[in-house]
Design a protein around this motif. Structure first.
Motif, PDB file in Angstrom:
ATOM      1  N   ASN A   2     -54.894  47.478 -63.087  1.00 19.69           N
ATOM      2  CA  ASN A   2     -56.080  47.145 -62.290  1.00 19.69           C
ATOM      3  C   ASN A   2     -56.353  48.235 -61.270  1.00 19.69           C
ATOM      4  O   ASN A   2     -57.489  48.692 -61.112  1.00 19.69           O
ATOM      5  CB  ASN A   2     -55.878  45.818 -61.560  1.00 19.69           C
ATOM      6  CG  ASN A   2     -56.328  44.651 -62.412  1.00 19.69           C
ATOM      7  OD1 ASN A   2     -56.917  44.855 -63.479  1.00 19.69           O
ATOM      8  ND2 ASN A   2     -56.057  43.441 -61.957  1.00 19.69           N
ATOM      9  N   ALA A   3     -55.284  48.622 -60.525  1.00 21.18           N
ATOM     10  CA  ALA A   3     -55.451  49.666 -59.516  1.00 21.18           C
ATOM     11  C   ALA A   3     -55.946  50.944 -60.176  1.00 21.18           C
ATOM     12  O   ALA A   3     -56.857  51.600 -59.665  1.00 21.18           O
ATOM     13  CB  ALA A   3     -54.130  49.900 -58.786  1.00 21.18           C
ATOM     14  N   THR A   4     -55.380  51.265 -61.305  1.00 21.32           N
ATOM     15  CA  THR A   4     -55.782  52.473 -61.997  1.00 21.32           C
ATOM     16  C   THR A   4     -57.251  52.422 -62.375  1.00 21.32           C
ATOM     17  O   THR A   4     -58.003  53.359 -62.196  1.00 21.32           O
ATOM     18  CB  THR A   4     -54.936  52.642 -63.278  1.00 21.32           C
ATOM     19  OG1 THR A   4     -53.581  52.441 -62.957  1.00 21.32           O
ATOM     20  CG2 THR A   4     -55.137  54.018 -63.876  1.00 21.32           C
ATOM     21  N   LYS A   5     -57.654  51.222 -62.866  1.00 22.56           N
ATOM     22  CA  LYS A   5     -59.037  51.088 -63.331  1.00 22.56           C
ATOM     23  C   LYS A   5     -60.032  51.038 -62.174  1.00 22.56           C
ATOM     24  O   LYS A   5     -61.087  51.632 -62.225  1.00 22.56           O
ATOM     25  CB  LYS A   5     -59.171  49.791 -64.137  1.00 22.56           C
ATOM     26  CG  LYS A   5     -58.787  49.937 -65.589  1.00 22.56           C
ATOM     27  CD  LYS A   5     -59.044  48.620 -66.292  1.00 22.56           C
ATOM     28  CE  LYS A   5     -57.782  48.167 -67.011  1.00 22.56           C
ATOM     29  NZ  LYS A   5     -57.863  46.784 -67.439  1.00 22.56           N
ATOM     30  N   TYR A   6     -59.673  50.273 -61.151  1.00 23.39           N
ATOM     31  CA  TYR A   6     -60.707  49.937 -60.172  1.00 23.39           C
ATOM     32  C   TYR A   6     -60.625  50.722 -58.873  1.00 23.39           C
ATOM     33  O   TYR A   6     -61.521  50.635 -58.059  1.00 23.39           O
ATOM     34  CB  TYR A   6     -60.661  48.435 -59.851  1.00 23.39           C
ATOM     35  CG  TYR A   6     -60.906  47.575 -61.062  1.00 23.39           C
ATOM     36  CD1 TYR A   6     -62.125  47.695 -61.764  1.00 23.39           C
ATOM     37  CD2 TYR A   6     -59.963  46.680 -61.511  1.00 23.39           C
ATOM     38  CE1 TYR A   6     -62.347  46.914 -62.880  1.00 23.39           C
ATOM     39  CE2 TYR A   6     -60.186  45.893 -62.626  1.00 23.39           C
ATOM     40  CZ  TYR A   6     -61.386  46.014 -63.307  1.00 23.39           C
ATOM     41  OH  TYR A   6     -61.616  45.262 -64.413  1.00 23.39           O
TER      42      TYR A   6
END
Lengths: 911, 72
Positions: free
Chosen positions: A809-813
């Motif tokens: 999630n962190a990577t994506k957002y």
């Protein structure tokens, strides 16, 4: 007839023996009437026995022989003043809406048995007060009973005198004795048939009503005879009044006022009046009828008094006793039948008063003096076997006998002298001393027991000192020196000129000082003392009887055995009635048999029933012996609290309720917001997932169609197309897998494989897994390897899945230019805490509450891969592992906190 | 209801009137007192009729409370 006709004053007279015969026949008639009425009542055919007419006529016990004979004598001496004795009661009856209505309601609600019981019950069921009022009533009433005996013997003597010329004069004392004994028998037979004073004495009341008719008819007949037989109609009577010695209006103002007040007070407080007004009342509506009918009765009784007096004064020789004009005037004009009727009228007046007074006094003596002594002598008291009813009834019968004996003795030793009216007024003033405590008790909640005791004792003492003892005549009980100079020569203590105030009429003097000091002591005593709990409770019940017609409880659920109570109740109420009462209560509680639960309400009800039989104080004491003292609950006290306090209480309750409602409303609004948000999310997700499903489906269909057509594409393209189809299928499968996974987790059907691991290893493997993701943007991950070195027993694969999801999630957002993710692990409060904090813009507050819900994906971000199920899956996993996952606001970016126990609870249980 | 409260006060006042008579005869007194008396009785009779019919606004309880006692 010739042999019996005597020539005295030149008139014919009725033979004495025939008179005695008539008298005996009349008494037999009374017995039959009473007996018949009892029979009817026993059969339940009350009918006219309960009519307002009977009630009104029974009130006529107010008109005793003092009225029948004495009023004429009074009028002959002092003109119209006699009428004050009937004006007072008229005002009380006409003003029934003020006091009588309330008294009757209280009497019925509280099962009051006598005026002493009312006072005792009102002031905390105090037996001391009951005793004081009883003693006062006995002292005040005994002379009055003596007066009735005297009037009957005097009227006999009128006939006997005429006979005496030719025969022996019958012994007057023995006549009085016979009358007293006869009355005692009648009263005992019809007055103590049943124990419950609230069960009306129908026989007695009916007999009294008949006597009321006889005395009214007799007086009216004599009046008509005098006005139209002797004189020439009303105008002649008025003319005779003008020539009589009281033709001039010479009413003394202070006596006029005092007598009206005194008769009104006595009407309320005389034991016999209380008996017929309150105790024998069967229906409150009868009071409304009596409010005009009884004044009418008094009016008719008084109507011919003055005419009889003036005719008697002018027709009979000087020195004739004016108290007997009602008899001697008809005799003078040879109207034998009329004289006999008049004699029966006087006889009725005397007997009805004595019967009712004896019933009322015996109830008081038995309930307030005999029963308490009996109870305290037999310490074991209420629980031993044996019939208390026998004791109570016997004590009442003995009391009746004793009261009539007292009356007879008083008659013997007072010598039967003195004007009749004087004794009557002394008696009135004595019982009127109860008035302040009575009225204060029903209208003033602040009235206390101490005030009542002080007022009664002081008022009664002043009355005895200034009126009762001097009434025996100078030198009898009080020396003439004491009357003229005061005790020990102290002038201001002279009985008939207290505090040096002279020149007052002795009656006015005594009534004024006794009532004034009585009332002051009552008011001051009430103001300076403080009522006890039961007293307060009773005070509220009495004063506010129209608001709540219940009984004060005052009992708390206790260890009392229903069986003990039944044993006691049987002995007072009788086996049948007690069992019926207990059975009814038992059924009311939904049980079988005779033993109900001993609730406070039930004890209250039982006490009320017993009160009707033995009086409030005794009933309270008897129950106290079994239950072991009474207590007043906070709830009861609250009921007594001031209305202001009740209002405050009520409004604060309302306030609390409205706050609660507001809170609930707010919660509902919040929930609604959340539902709306979720609904929007769901709609968005549905279109999203349709899109997600449709995109791979479209390409799969397109490429599979190409392959199906065969076409001229080479193997290279065929290879490429089938790879695309395969990838798209995998994407679909992953989406469906996620949905399936979530569903399994939510239903708790997941199987977890617990093992011992190191947190550091799990995080490392998660980081490694995410870095290998295709197309992942570079994000630098900051860790503290040393602090992560924590042992953990859990399902390592599932936990890694959570970590992978968070890192992905962190990577994506993470929208920072140089994205960073800090992973901080530590042990806090026995729980492992792992924070994932990135340096992006974080999640808007609006969205924080829904990110863990299914299908939620923040649409303002470019969708990448997942279908918004990731965090929902994470939350379900953490719940299954005994921990939780939450969004951590205020960390300068998106931040999630994972909390879990070092040893998963289910793992511990397995081990 | 208020009339029922006022009635005894009015009656009492009228009955006390003789206090301020300085001169007069017993004859007048008798006629006065008995006239007031019968007037009061008639007024009370009329009022009691009204009060019985009136719905019992002040007392909520039943008027006939005494039916509950059984017989021994």
């Amino acid at each position: 007839m010739k042999t019996t006709v005597q020539q005295i004053w030149g008139k014919t007279v009725v033979p004495f023996n025939i008179l005695v015969l008539v008298c005996i026949l009349y008494v037999i008639l009374l017995f039959l009437v009473a007996f018949g009425a009892e029979k009817r009542a026993a059969k339940g055919q009350l009918g006219w026995l309960r009519s307002p007419l009977i009630y009104t006529l029974s009130l006529s016990v107010y008109c005793t022989a003092w009225t029948f004979y004495g009023a004429v004598g009074y009028a002959a001496r002092s003109g119209l003043e006699f009428v004050t004795i009937y004006l007072g009661p008229t005002l009380v009856m006409v003003g029934w809406w003020w006091a009588l209505r309330k008294l009757v309601r209280i009497g019925r609600a509280q099962r009051v048995t006598s005026v002493a019981d009312l006072i005792s019950s009102r002031y905390g069921k105090s037996n001391a007060l009951g005793v004081i009022v009883t003693v006062m009533a006995v002292i005040g009433t005994t002379p009055y009973i003596a007066l009735q005996l005297q009037s009957v013997t005097l009227s006999f003597a009128v006939f006997a005198n005429e006979r005496s010329a030719g025969g022996a004069l019958p012994d007057l004392n023995s006549t009085a004795l016979w009358v007293a004994a006869g009355l005692a028998v009648f009263t005992i037979v019809f007055g103590t048939r049943s124990l419950d004073a609230n069960e009306r004495h129908h026989g007695v009341v009916t007999a009294i009503a008949l006597e009321a008719v006889v005395k009214l008819a007799a007086l009216l007949a004599v009046g008509v005879f005098v006005v139209w037989g002797v004189a020439d109609g009303p105008s002649d009577i008025l003319a005779r009044i003008d020539t009589s010695h009281f033709s001039q209006w010479q009413i003394k103002g202070e006596r006029w006022f005092t007598l009206i007040f005194l008769s009104a007070a006595a009407f309320l407080t005389l034991p016999r009046m209380f008996q017929v007004l309150v105790v024998e009342n069967v229906n409150e509506r009868h009071l409304a009828t009596a409010s005009w009918a009884f004044p009418l009765y008094l009016f008719l009784i008084s109507l011919f008094v003055v005419p009889i007096a003036v005719v008697g004064l002018s027709a009979l020789p000087e020195g004739t006793n004016p108290d007997l004009f009602v008899l001697t005037v008809p005799l003078n004009y040879n109207a034998e039948g009329l004289a006999t009727l008049a004699f029966l009228g006087g006889f009725s007046s005397a007997t009805s008063m004595v019967i009712i007074a004896a019933i009322a006094l015996s109830t008081m003596v038995s309930n307030h003096i005999v029963m308490p002594i009996w109870l305290s002598v037999r310490k074991v008291g209420a629980t031993v076997s044996g019939d208390v009813r026998g004791v109570v009834l016997m004590s009442r019968r003995v009391s009746i006998g004793a009261i009539l004996a007292l009356g007879y003795l008083y008659y013997r030793f007072s010598g039967g002298g003195g004007a009749l009216a004087a004794i009557g007024l002394v008696s009135f003033a004595g019982v009127a001393q109860v008035l302040p405590a009575l009225l204060g008790g029903i209208f003033w909640r602040g009235a206390t027991r101490n005030g009542a005791v002080a007022g009664l004792i002081i008022g009664f003492s002043v009355w005895a000192y200034s009126m009762f003892i001097p009434s025996f005549g100078e030198g009898a009980l009080m020396s003439s020196a004491m009357l003229t100079d005061g005790p020990w020569g102290i002038g201001w203590l002279r009985p008939q000129a207290l505090f040096g105030i002279q020149g007052l009429d002795p009656l006015v003097h005594a009534v004024f000082w006794s009532m004034a000091l009585n009332t002051s002591a009552f008011v001051i005593g009430s103001l300076v003392s403080f009522p006890g709990p039961i007293e307060r409770l009773q005070g509220a019940q009495f004063v506010n009887v129209f608001e709540h017609s219940g009984t004060a409880r005052g009992w708390q659920g206790s260890a009392a055995e229903a069986e003990d109570l039944l044993v006691m109740a049987q002995r007072i109420l009788g086996a049948q009635q007690a069992q019926a009462l207990f059975q009814a209560e038992s059924q009311g509680q939904g049980r079988d048999g005779y033993l109900p639960d001993v609730t406070a309400d039930f004890i209250g009800k039982l006490e009320r029933e017993l009160t009707g039989s033995v009086g409030a104080a005794t009933a309270h004491a008897m129950l106290g012996q079994i239950i072991g003292g009474s207590t007043v609950s906070v709830h009861d006290l609250m009921a007594v609290a001031d209305e202001t306090a009740q209002m405050l209480e009520y409004s604060s309750q309302l306030e609390a309720k409205s706050q609660e409602l507001a809170r609930t409303g707010r919660q509902l609004r919040d929930a609604n917001e959340k539902l709306k948000e979720l609904s929007i999310q769901k709609d968005a997700f549905l279109s999203q997932i349709s899109h997600e499903l449709r995109t791979p489906m479209t390409s799969i269909r397109a490429f599979s169609e190409i392959l199906m057509d065969g076409g001229d594409a080479g193997d290279e393209y065929r290879q490429k197309y089938s790879t695309i189809i395969h990838d798209e299928t995998i994407r679909l499968t992953r989406l469906l897998d996620d949905l399936l996974d979530l569903s399994v987790l939510e239903n708790g059907q997941v199987t977890l494989n617990y093992s011992s691991a190191n947190l550091n290893d799990i995080i490392s493997s998660a980081v490694a897994a995410t870095s290998s993701l295709d197309g992942a943007r570079a994000i630098s991950i900051l860790r503290d390897g040393g602090r992560e070195n924590l042992p953990i027993t859990t399902d390592a694969d599932r936990l890694r899945q959570v970590f992978i999801n968070l890192i992905a999630n962190a990577t994506k957002y993470c929208d920072a230019r140089v994205p960073e993710l800090a992973i901080k692990a530590r042990l806090r409060g026995g729980m492992l805490v792992v924070d994932f904090v990135d340096n992006g813009s974080g999640i808007a507050k609006r969205s924080q509450s829904v990110i863990f819900e299914k299908f939620s994906r923040l649409s303002d971000h470019a969708a990448a891969g997942g279908a918004g199920l990731g965090l929902a899956i994470c939350r379900e996993i953490m719940t299954n592992l005994g921990g939780q996952i939450s969004y951590l606001p205020g960390q300068g970016g998106g931040a999630f906190r994972v909390t879990m126990p070092p040893i998963a609870p289910k793992a511990g249980a397995v081990k | 209801m208020d009339a029922a409260r006022v009635l005894p006060i009015v009656g009492g006042g009228l009955f006390l009137m003789p206090l301020i008579w300085t001169a007069g005869s017993t004859r007048q007194g008798i006629i006065y007192i008995f006239a007031i008396w019968i007037g009061l009785i008639i007024a009370a009779a009329l009022l009691s009729r009204i009060l019985i019919k009136e719905p019992q606004s002040e007392n909520h309880g039943a008027t006939d409370l005494g039916q509950d006692s059984g017989s021994v």
